[in-house]
Scaffold this active site. Structure first.
Site, PDB file in Angstrom:
ATOM      1  N   GLY A  22      -3.758  15.146 -10.825  1.00 26.57           N
ATOM      2  CA  GLY A  22      -3.456  14.273  -9.692  1.00 26.57           C
ATOM      3  C   GLY A  22      -3.700  12.802  -9.994  1.00 26.57           C
ATOM      4  O   GLY A  22      -3.450  12.318 -11.103  1.00 26.57           O
ATOM      5  N   SER A 142      -8.429   6.553   1.980  1.00 21.65           N
ATOM      6  CA  SER A 142      -7.098   7.049   2.360  1.00 21.65           C
ATOM      7  C   SER A 142      -6.593   6.235   3.542  1.00 21.65           C
ATOM      8  O   SER A 142      -7.381   5.814   4.415  1.00 21.65           O
ATOM      9  CB  SER A 142      -7.167   8.524   2.771  1.00 21.65           C
ATOM     10  OG  SER A 142      -5.935   8.915   3.351  1.00 21.65           O
ATOM     11  N   TYR A 155     -11.437  15.200   7.300  1.00 19.74           N
ATOM     12  CA  TYR A 155     -11.068  14.354   6.154  1.00 19.74           C
ATOM     13  C   TYR A 155     -11.077  12.872   6.545  1.00 19.74           C
ATOM     14  O   TYR A 155     -11.636  12.024   5.831  1.00 19.74           O
ATOM     15  CB  TYR A 155      -9.695  14.785   5.654  1.00 19.74           C
ATOM     16  CG  TYR A 155      -9.142  13.940   4.537  1.00 19.74           C
ATOM     17  CD1 TYR A 155      -9.745  13.936   3.279  1.00 19.74           C
ATOM     18  CD2 TYR A 155      -8.020  13.146   4.728  1.00 19.74           C
ATOM     19  CE1 TYR A 155      -9.224  13.171   2.244  1.00 19.74           C
ATOM     20  CE2 TYR A 155      -7.491  12.386   3.698  1.00 19.74           C
ATOM     21  CZ  TYR A 155      -8.102  12.399   2.460  1.00 19.74           C
ATOM     22  OH  TYR A 155      -7.596  11.635   1.435  1.00 19.74           O
ATOM     23  N   LYS A 159     -13.409   9.865   4.985  1.00 20.33           N
ATOM     24  CA  LYS A 159     -12.878   8.671   4.315  1.00 20.33           C
ATOM     25  C   LYS A 159     -13.259   7.400   5.072  1.00 20.33           C
ATOM     26  O   LYS A 159     -13.442   6.339   4.459  1.00 20.33           O
ATOM     27  CB  LYS A 159     -11.362   8.779   4.145  1.00 20.33           C
ATOM     28  CG  LYS A 159     -10.941   9.890   3.173  1.00 20.33           C
ATOM     29  CD  LYS A 159     -11.430   9.650   1.742  1.00 20.33           C
ATOM     30  CE  LYS A 159     -10.833  10.654   0.764  1.00 20.33           C
ATOM     31  NZ  LYS A 159     -11.289  10.449  -0.625  1.00 20.33           N
ATOM     32  N   PRO A 185      -4.857   4.973  -0.460  1.00 23.23           N
ATOM     33  CA  PRO A 185      -3.451   5.343  -0.687  1.00 23.23           C
ATOM     34  C   PRO A 185      -2.840   5.976   0.564  1.00 23.23           C
ATOM     35  O   PRO A 185      -3.543   6.606   1.359  1.00 23.23           O
ATOM     36  CB  PRO A 185      -3.535   6.405  -1.803  1.00 23.23           C
ATOM     37  CG  PRO A 185      -4.946   6.396  -2.304  1.00 23.23           C
ATOM     38  CD  PRO A 185      -5.784   5.873  -1.182  1.00 23.23           C
ATOM     39  N   LEU A 187       0.201   8.880   1.699  1.00 26.03           N
ATOM     40  CA  LEU A 187       0.511  10.200   1.124  1.00 26.03           C
ATOM     41  C   LEU A 187       1.244   9.998  -0.205  1.00 26.03           C
ATOM     42  O   LEU A 187       2.303   9.372  -0.239  1.00 26.03           O
ATOM     43  CB  LEU A 187       1.371  11.013   2.098  1.00 26.03           C
ATOM     44  CG  LEU A 187       1.786  12.403   1.596  1.00 26.03           C
ATOM     45  CD1 LEU A 187       0.574  13.286   1.327  1.00 26.03           C
ATOM     46  CD2 LEU A 187       2.717  13.065   2.612  1.00 26.03           C
TER      47      LEU A 187
HETATM   48  N1  NAD Z   1      -2.485  12.539  -2.884  1.00 31.97           N
HETATM   49  C1  NAD Z   1      -2.564  11.919  -1.717  1.00 31.97           C
HETATM   50  O1  NAD Z   1      -1.626  11.930  -0.911  1.00 31.97           O
HETATM   51  C2  NAD Z   1      -3.798  11.120  -1.374  1.00 31.97           C
HETATM   52  C3  NAD Z   1      -3.694  10.144  -0.360  1.00 31.97           C
HETATM   53  C4  NAD Z   1      -4.823   9.408  -0.023  1.00 31.97           C
HETATM   54  C5  NAD Z   1      -6.009   9.638  -0.672  1.00 31.97           C
HETATM   55  N2  NAD Z   1      -6.078  10.602  -1.642  1.00 31.97           N
HETATM   56  C6  NAD Z   1      -7.362  10.814  -2.286  1.00 31.97           C
HETATM   57  O2  NAD Z   1      -7.179  10.672  -3.675  1.00 31.97           O
HETATM   58  C7  NAD Z   1      -8.079  11.536  -4.367  1.00 31.97           C
HETATM   59  C8  NAD Z   1      -7.301  12.411  -5.341  1.00 31.97           C
HETATM   60  O3  NAD Z   1      -6.316  13.150  -4.634  1.00 31.97           O
HETATM   61  P1  NAD Z   1      -5.242  14.055  -5.415  1.00 31.97           P
HETATM   62  O4  NAD Z   1      -4.072  14.198  -4.528  1.00 31.97           O
HETATM   63  O5  NAD Z   1      -5.076  13.534  -6.788  1.00 31.97           O
HETATM   64  O6  NAD Z   1      -6.009  15.450  -5.433  1.00 31.97           O
HETATM   65  P2  NAD Z   1      -6.145  16.543  -6.607  1.00 31.97           P
HETATM   66  O7  NAD Z   1      -6.558  17.797  -5.922  1.00 31.97           O
HETATM   67  O8  NAD Z   1      -4.927  16.538  -7.451  1.00 31.97           O
HETATM   68  O9  NAD Z   1      -7.325  15.972  -7.487  1.00 31.97           O
HETATM   69  C9  NAD Z   1      -8.664  16.026  -7.062  1.00 31.97           C
HETATM   70  C10 NAD Z   1      -9.500  16.430  -8.251  1.00 31.97           C
HETATM   71  O10 NAD Z   1     -10.870  16.449  -7.810  1.00 31.97           O
HETATM   72  C11 NAD Z   1     -11.463  17.597  -8.373  1.00 31.97           C
HETATM   73  N3  NAD Z   1     -12.607  18.002  -7.555  1.00 31.97           N
HETATM   74  C12 NAD Z   1     -12.573  18.530  -6.306  1.00 31.97           C
HETATM   75  N4  NAD Z   1     -13.811  18.816  -5.908  1.00 31.97           N
HETATM   76  C13 NAD Z   1     -14.643  18.465  -6.922  1.00 31.97           C
HETATM   77  C14 NAD Z   1     -16.045  18.530  -7.102  1.00 31.97           C
HETATM   78  N5  NAD Z   1     -16.858  19.046  -6.154  1.00 31.97           N
HETATM   79  N6  NAD Z   1     -16.571  18.068  -8.254  1.00 31.97           N
HETATM   80  C15 NAD Z   1     -15.755  17.575  -9.236  1.00 31.97           C
HETATM   81  N7  NAD Z   1     -14.426  17.499  -9.121  1.00 31.97           N
HETATM   82  C16 NAD Z   1     -13.878  17.939  -7.968  1.00 31.97           C
HETATM   83  C17 NAD Z   1     -10.382  18.654  -8.399  1.00 31.97           C
HETATM   84  O11 NAD Z   1     -10.673  19.686  -9.346  1.00 31.97           O
HETATM   85  C18 NAD Z   1      -9.163  17.828  -8.784  1.00 31.97           C
HETATM   86  O12 NAD Z   1      -8.959  17.785 -10.178  1.00 31.97           O
HETATM   87  C19 NAD Z   1      -8.832  12.325  -3.297  1.00 31.97           C
HETATM   88  O13 NAD Z   1     -10.063  11.677  -3.012  1.00 31.97           O
HETATM   89  C20 NAD Z   1      -7.910  12.223  -2.099  1.00 31.97           C
HETATM   90  O14 NAD Z   1      -8.601  12.346  -0.883  1.00 31.97           O
HETATM   91  C21 NAD Z   1      -4.994  11.340  -2.010  1.00 31.97           C
END
Ligand code: NAD
Length: 250
Positions: A22, A142, A155, A159, A185, A187
């Protein structure tokens, strides 16, 4: 990674949490391409990120909610690369939950990963940043903080807590040359987002709420991350930068 680093600035040591996939993987790759040495912390297998970056990357398997594992991961990173200067608190979970069906354990799990994690990692990293007289803590928040979607109450609360954490910690550590900022970010197209929030045409619905009529991709966040981490960004602290194509403006 074989190409020459693209920055002439000092090489810093970075820890990116949630770097197995991600956004975290893209963040780790972008920071390594700047010439920094990067440790990636995750519960999941980090070999894909390691393959993408090469010998400027060090994988650390740890759970951000476990204080002992976090301490050990930070010390391992500092020992491997000789210090620690930049932390990207990216690991996070965003399970959609009906509010009245949310159990206390659901709620606590979201708070543990999204709030205890950044607290534990930042606390463990700070002595290294203070010793260097320079540091950058970047919290991945977020845009939901500004929008409040109905199925993401836990969530959104976590955040919003991270935004408060960013402000207060910036005040607490500013005198040591350490800045603390958040990036919010919208979505963004990752595997997890596609499986959960983006299912059922979610990407298209969110795109239509944005001023920028495109689906946000991980690469759309990289210039902001590099800007916040830049040597020249020492006067930027306590801020939450919303990078969501203009769906919320503040
Ligand atoms: N993708 C989106 O739309 C979006 C939007 C706004 C914010 N975010 C934030 O961005 C960040 C990454 O999101 P993403 O979409 O890449 O998610 P993702 O699930 O692809 O990546 C998250 C990573 O965190 C790891 N993880 C989860 N719990 C963990 C723990 N307890 N210890 C260690 N590692 C852990 C997971 O294994 C994963 O590799 C998150 O904080 C999410 O809330 C994402």
């Amino acid at each position: 990674m074989s190409e020459t680093p693209s920055s002439d600035g000092p090489q810093r040591v970075v820890l990116v949490t949630g770097a197995a996939g991600g956004l975290g993987r893209e963040f780790a790759i972008a920071l390594a391409a700047r010439g920094h040495r990067v440790a990636g912390l995750d519960l999941a297998d980090l070999s894909g990120t390691a393959d993408a970056i090469g010998d400027r990357f060090h994988p650390v398997r740890a759970d951000v909610t476990d204080p002992d594992e976090v301490e050990a991961a930070v010390e391992e990173t500092a020992a491997r690369f000789g210090g620690l200067h930049i932390v990207v608190n990216n690991a996070g979970i965003y399970p959609p939950l009906e509010f009245e069906e949310t159990t206390l354990e659901d709620w606590r799990r979201v708070m543990r990963v999204n709030l205890d994690g950044p607290f534990l990692v930042s606390r463990a990293a700070l002595p290294h940043m203070k010793a260097a007289g320079w540091g950058r803590i970047v919290n991945i928040a977020s845009a939901v903080v500004f929008l409040g979607p109905p199925d993401l109450v836990a969530y959104t609360t976590s955040k919003a807590g991270l935004v408060g954490f960013t402000r207060a910690l910036a005040s607490a550590v500013g005198s040591h040359g350490v800045t603390v900022n958040a990036i919010a970010p919208g979505l963004t197209r990752t595997g997890t987002a596609a499986r959960t929030t983006g299912a059922d045409g979610g990407f298209e619905r969110v795109r239509d709420l944005q001023v920028v009529r495109a689906v946000e991709e991980p690469r759309d966040l990289l210039s902001t991350l590099l800007y916040v981490c830049d040597e020249g960004s020492g006067f930027l602290t306590g801020q939450t930068i919303n990078v969501d194509g203009g769906s919320a403006m503040h």
